[in-house]
Design a protein around this motif. Structure first.
Motif, PDB file in Angstrom:
ATOM      1  N   SER A   1       0.821  -1.218   0.000  1.00 43.02           N
ATOM      2  CA  SER A   1       0.000   0.000   0.000  1.00 43.02           C
ATOM      3  C   SER A   1       0.855   1.269   0.000  1.00 43.02           C
ATOM      4  CB  SER A   1      -0.940  -0.001   1.200  1.00 43.02           C
ATOM      5  OG  SER A   1      -0.165  -0.059   2.390  1.00 43.02           O
ATOM      6  N   GLY A   2       2.077   1.138   0.526  1.00 45.88           N
ATOM      7  CA  GLY A   2       2.960   2.320   0.544  1.00 45.88           C
ATOM      8  C   GLY A   2       3.709   2.514  -0.765  1.00 45.88           C
ATOM      9  N   MET A   3       3.509   1.599  -1.708  1.00 47.90           N
ATOM     10  CA  MET A   3       4.237   1.708  -2.980  1.00 47.90           C
ATOM     11  C   MET A   3       3.240   1.705  -4.133  1.00 47.90           C
ATOM     12  SD  MET A   3       7.232  -1.039  -2.114  1.00 47.90           S
ATOM     13  CE  MET A   3       8.609  -0.320  -2.961  1.00 47.90           C
ATOM     14  N   PRO A   4       2.559   2.804  -4.349  1.00 50.01           N
ATOM     15  CA  PRO A   4       1.511   2.857  -5.370  1.00 50.01           C
ATOM     16  C   PRO A   4       2.027   2.586  -6.786  1.00 50.01           C
ATOM     17  CG  PRO A   4       2.058   5.060  -4.587  1.00 50.01           C
ATOM     18  CD  PRO A   4       2.811   4.107  -3.721  1.00 50.01           C
ATOM     19  N   GLU A   5       3.342   2.712  -6.971  1.00 50.63           N
ATOM     20  CA  GLU A   5       3.886   2.533  -8.328  1.00 50.63           C
ATOM     21  C   GLU A   5       4.095   1.055  -8.678  1.00 50.63           C
ATOM     22  OE1 GLU A   5       5.263   3.928  -5.763  1.00 50.63           O
ATOM     23  OE2 GLU A   5       7.359   3.383  -5.515  1.00 50.63           O
ATOM     24  N   VAL A   6       3.911   0.188  -7.637  1.00 48.97           N
ATOM     25  CA  VAL A   6       4.120  -1.252  -7.873  1.00 48.97           C
ATOM     26  C   VAL A   6       2.770  -1.964  -7.946  1.00 48.97           C
ATOM     27  CG1 VAL A   6       5.118  -3.369  -6.931  1.00 48.97           C
ATOM     28  CG2 VAL A   6       6.352  -1.201  -6.706  1.00 48.97           C
ATOM     29  N   THR A   7       2.628  -2.824  -8.953  1.00 53.29           N
ATOM     30  CA  THR A   7       1.398  -3.622  -9.056  1.00 53.29           C
ATOM     31  C   THR A   7       1.754  -5.093  -8.875  1.00 53.29           C
ATOM     32  OG1 THR A   7       1.642  -3.854 -11.441  1.00 53.29           O
ATOM     33  CG2 THR A   7       0.327  -1.996 -10.675  1.00 53.29           C
TER      34      THR A   7
ATOM     35  N   ASN B   1       7.292   0.647 -11.934  1.00 57.96           N
ATOM     36  CA  ASN B   1       8.544   1.395 -12.015  1.00 57.96           C
ATOM     37  C   ASN B   1       8.869   2.003 -10.667  1.00 57.96           C
ATOM     38  OD1 ASN B   1       9.847   1.672 -14.765  1.00 57.96           O
ATOM     39  ND2 ASN B   1       7.673   1.992 -15.254  1.00 57.96           N
ATOM     40  N   VAL B   2      10.097   1.770 -10.217  1.00 58.89           N
ATOM     41  CA  VAL B   2      10.522   2.399  -8.961  1.00 58.89           C
ATOM     42  C   VAL B   2      11.804   3.178  -9.225  1.00 58.89           C
ATOM     43  CG1 VAL B   2       9.462   0.698  -7.442  1.00 58.89           C
ATOM     44  CG2 VAL B   2      11.787   0.313  -8.273  1.00 58.89           C
TER      45      VAL B   2
ATOM     46  N   GLU C   1       1.762 -14.858   3.670  1.00 57.01           N
ATOM     47  CA  GLU C   1       1.505 -16.296   3.758  1.00 57.01           C
ATOM     48  C   GLU C   1       0.898 -16.819   2.464  1.00 57.01           C
ATOM     49  OE1 GLU C   1      -1.215 -17.316   6.799  1.00 57.01           O
ATOM     50  OE2 GLU C   1      -0.946 -19.465   6.468  1.00 57.01           O
ATOM     51  N   GLY C   2       1.387 -17.935   1.996  1.00 62.15           N
ATOM     52  CA  GLY C   2       0.814 -18.565   0.815  1.00 62.15           C
ATOM     53  C   GLY C   2       1.541 -18.253  -0.475  1.00 62.15           C
ATOM     54  N   VAL C   3       2.455 -17.286  -0.411  1.00 62.31           N
ATOM     55  CA  VAL C   3       3.191 -16.924  -1.632  1.00 62.31           C
ATOM     56  C   VAL C   3       4.245 -17.989  -1.912  1.00 62.31           C
ATOM     57  CG1 VAL C   3       4.775 -15.248  -2.657  1.00 62.31           C
ATOM     58  CG2 VAL C   3       2.782 -14.463  -1.360  1.00 62.31           C
ATOM     59  N   LYS C   4       4.117 -18.639  -3.056  1.00 65.15           N
ATOM     60  CA  LYS C   4       5.039 -19.714  -3.398  1.00 65.15           C
ATOM     61  C   LYS C   4       6.339 -19.142  -3.948  1.00 65.15           C
ATOM     62  CE  LYS C   4       1.725 -23.149  -4.908  1.00 65.15           C
ATOM     63  NZ  LYS C   4       1.286 -23.698  -6.191  1.00 65.15           N
ATOM     64  N   SER C   5       6.185 -18.251  -4.891  1.00 62.98           N
ATOM     65  CA  SER C   5       7.384 -17.619  -5.462  1.00 62.98           C
ATOM     66  C   SER C   5       7.011 -16.240  -5.999  1.00 62.98           C
ATOM     67  CB  SER C   5       7.972 -18.493  -6.567  1.00 62.98           C
ATOM     68  OG  SER C   5       7.092 -18.498  -7.669  1.00 62.98           O
ATOM     69  N   ILE C   6       8.038 -15.499  -6.284  1.00 59.12           N
ATOM     70  CA  ILE C   6       7.816 -14.124  -6.748  1.00 59.12           C
ATOM     71  C   ILE C   6       8.571 -13.912  -8.064  1.00 59.12           C
ATOM     72  CG2 ILE C   6       8.163 -11.666  -6.227  1.00 59.12           C
ATOM     73  CD1 ILE C   6       8.170 -12.528  -3.232  1.00 59.12           C
ATOM     74  N   THR C   7       7.858 -13.402  -9.030  1.00 55.90           N
ATOM     75  CA  THR C   7       8.519 -12.967 -10.274  1.00 55.90           C
ATOM     76  C   THR C   7       8.591 -11.451 -10.210  1.00 55.90           C
ATOM     77  OG1 THR C   7       7.485 -14.816 -11.393  1.00 55.90           O
ATOM     78  CG2 THR C   7       8.461 -13.108 -12.788  1.00 55.90           C
ATOM     79  N   ASN C   8       9.812 -10.970 -10.039  1.00 52.61           N
ATOM     80  CA  ASN C   8       9.967  -9.521  -9.848  1.00 52.61           C
ATOM     81  C   ASN C   8      10.267  -8.845 -11.180  1.00 52.61           C
ATOM     82  OD1 ASN C   8      10.487  -6.948  -9.004  1.00 52.61           O
ATOM     83  ND2 ASN C   8      11.712  -7.562  -7.224  1.00 52.61           N
ATOM     84  N   ASN C   9       9.237  -8.279 -11.767  1.00 52.31           N
ATOM     85  CA  ASN C   9       9.396  -7.576 -13.052  1.00 52.31           C
ATOM     86  C   ASN C   9       9.451  -6.058 -12.873  1.00 52.31           C
ATOM     87  OD1 ASN C   9       9.405  -9.968 -14.449  1.00 52.31           O
ATOM     88  ND2 ASN C   9       7.214  -9.902 -14.941  1.00 52.31           N
ATOM     89  N   ILE C  10       9.685  -5.636 -11.633  1.00 56.43           N
ATOM     90  CA  ILE C  10       9.727  -4.190 -11.384  1.00 56.43           C
ATOM     91  C   ILE C  10      10.949  -3.594 -12.075  1.00 56.43           C
ATOM     92  CG2 ILE C  10       9.956  -2.394  -9.613  1.00 56.43           C
ATOM     93  CD1 ILE C  10       8.579  -4.329  -7.678  1.00 56.43           C
ATOM     94  N   MET C  11      10.721  -2.509 -12.756  1.00 50.74           N
ATOM     95  CA  MET C  11      11.818  -1.828 -13.463  1.00 50.74           C
ATOM     96  C   MET C  11      12.341  -0.696 -12.585  1.00 50.74           C
ATOM     97  SD  MET C  11      11.507  -2.950 -16.838  1.00 50.74           S
ATOM     98  CE  MET C  11      11.537  -1.685 -18.080  1.00 50.74           C
ATOM     99  N   VAL C  12      13.633  -0.528 -12.646  1.00 52.34           N
ATOM    100  CA  VAL C  12      14.241   0.597 -11.923  1.00 52.34           C
ATOM    101  C   VAL C  12      14.464   1.716 -12.927  1.00 52.34           C
ATOM    102  CG1 VAL C  12      16.228   1.411 -10.619  1.00 52.34           C
ATOM    103  CG2 VAL C  12      15.326  -0.890 -10.218  1.00 52.34           C
TER     104      VAL C  12
END
Lengths: 140, 168
Positions: free
Chosen positions: B39-45, B58-59, B76-87
């Motif tokens: 919630s503190g990072m509105p630029e991330v979906t 985009n961050v 809880e429940g997150v198996k893995s994360i695909t981090n496609n956030i662009m810098v």
């Protein structure tokens, strides 16, 4: 004394001798005068008056651009170099290749004006190319 | 007897299902928690599919990118994360000089070209252009200087400074 007062004779003469679109503006201590004189003689006269008020144009308080109304397409122009031939170039710019020469005092004709500085001319031999306008004076 | 067995089997199945449900939050539940975390990072979906969270957006820096991943990993429940956030580093502050100096420089360039075309026939003088002002230094005859001055004035400079010129 303001610049307009200092150069009053110049401005008055420009006005009275029929200079078209005469503009006189003072910016940052420099008087800018521009317009289109009805003939080369009027232009010469204005420059002579300017040189009388400011000997050798050394004060730097005037920038004067007087064009000559008779320098229109088809007009005859005299090559007014000091003594040398005038370079005729393929394009408008001294970086352009020289494709011919116009002799000192030769009469050429004005085909068109690329800019105030570069005119397309035709020499008496029928060669066409660009030459710098500072060496071309309309024949009256 | 047969019915009882069936009902027990059914009960076991239902129980197993309930347990499974409890131990494995649904994508919707994960999505809600992930969204809360971010919630503190509105630029991330974030997009959740079968427990796999895909982050996008985009961050301004790498730290924010990592922070988003860390926050989501804690859900809880997150198996893995695909981090496609662009810098994308913030655009450097627009250089103030550009807006004011650029047109002057462009005008100077045009003036310089004009001056170069004119002065090549005037050996003995040095002509410089700066901020719309043409400065002439050197030595010239009065007649040649007049020709040069007329040509230079035709370029519409702010001023033609001939204080460094000696007229013979």
């Amino acid at each position: 004394m303001s610049l307009q007062d200092k150069y009053k004779e110049l401005i008055d003469t420009a006005r009275s001798s029929g200079t078209d679109n005469l503009q006189v503006n003072e910016t940052d201590g420099v008087l800018h005068i521009s317009g289109e004189a009805p003939s080369g003689a009027v232009k010469d006269n204005l420059w002579n008056i300017y040189g009388k008020i400011d000997p050798n144009f050394l004060t730097g308080d005037v920038v004067m651009d007087i064009k000559v109304a008779t320098a229109v397409e088809g007009a005859k122009l005299e090559v007014v170099t000091q003594s040398s031939n005038l370079n005729v170039r393929k394009g408008p710019g001294t970086d352009q290749p020289i494709i011919g020469k116009a002799g000192h005092k030769e009469i050429v004709s004005l085909v068109s004006k690329h800019s105030d500085q570069w005119w397309l001319i035709r020499t008496k031999d029928g060669e066409e190319g660009y030459a710098h306008a500072q060496y071309l004076k309309p024949v009256e | 007897m047969r019915n009882k067995q069936l009902s027990i089997a059914f009960l076991c199945l239902a129980l197993a299902f309930m347990v499974a449900c409890k131990g494995k939050p649904s994508d919707t539940q994960i999505q809600a928690k992930v969204t809360e975390q971010l919630s503190g990072m509105p630029e991330v979906t974030a997009d959740v599919k079968e427990g796999v969270v895909t982050l996008a957006g985009n961050v301004p820096d790498e730290a924010a990118r990592t922070a988003a991943e860390t926050k989501v990993a804690a859900v809880e429940g997150v198996k893995s994360i695909t981090n496609n956030i662009m810098v994308t580093p913030p655009a450097p502050p627009a250089p103030v000089v550009d807006t004011t100096a650029a047109p002057v420089n462009a005008a100077d360039e045009a003036l310089r070209t004009g001056v170069a075309d004119i002065t090549k026939d005037f050996p003995g003088v040095d002509v410089k252009v700066d901020a719309g002002v043409i400065s002439v230094t050197g030595e010239l005859s009065a007649a040649k200087w007049k020709t040069l001055k007329q040509a230079l004035d035709g370029l519409h400079p702010k001023k033609v400074d001939a204080s460094g010129l000696k007229v013979k």
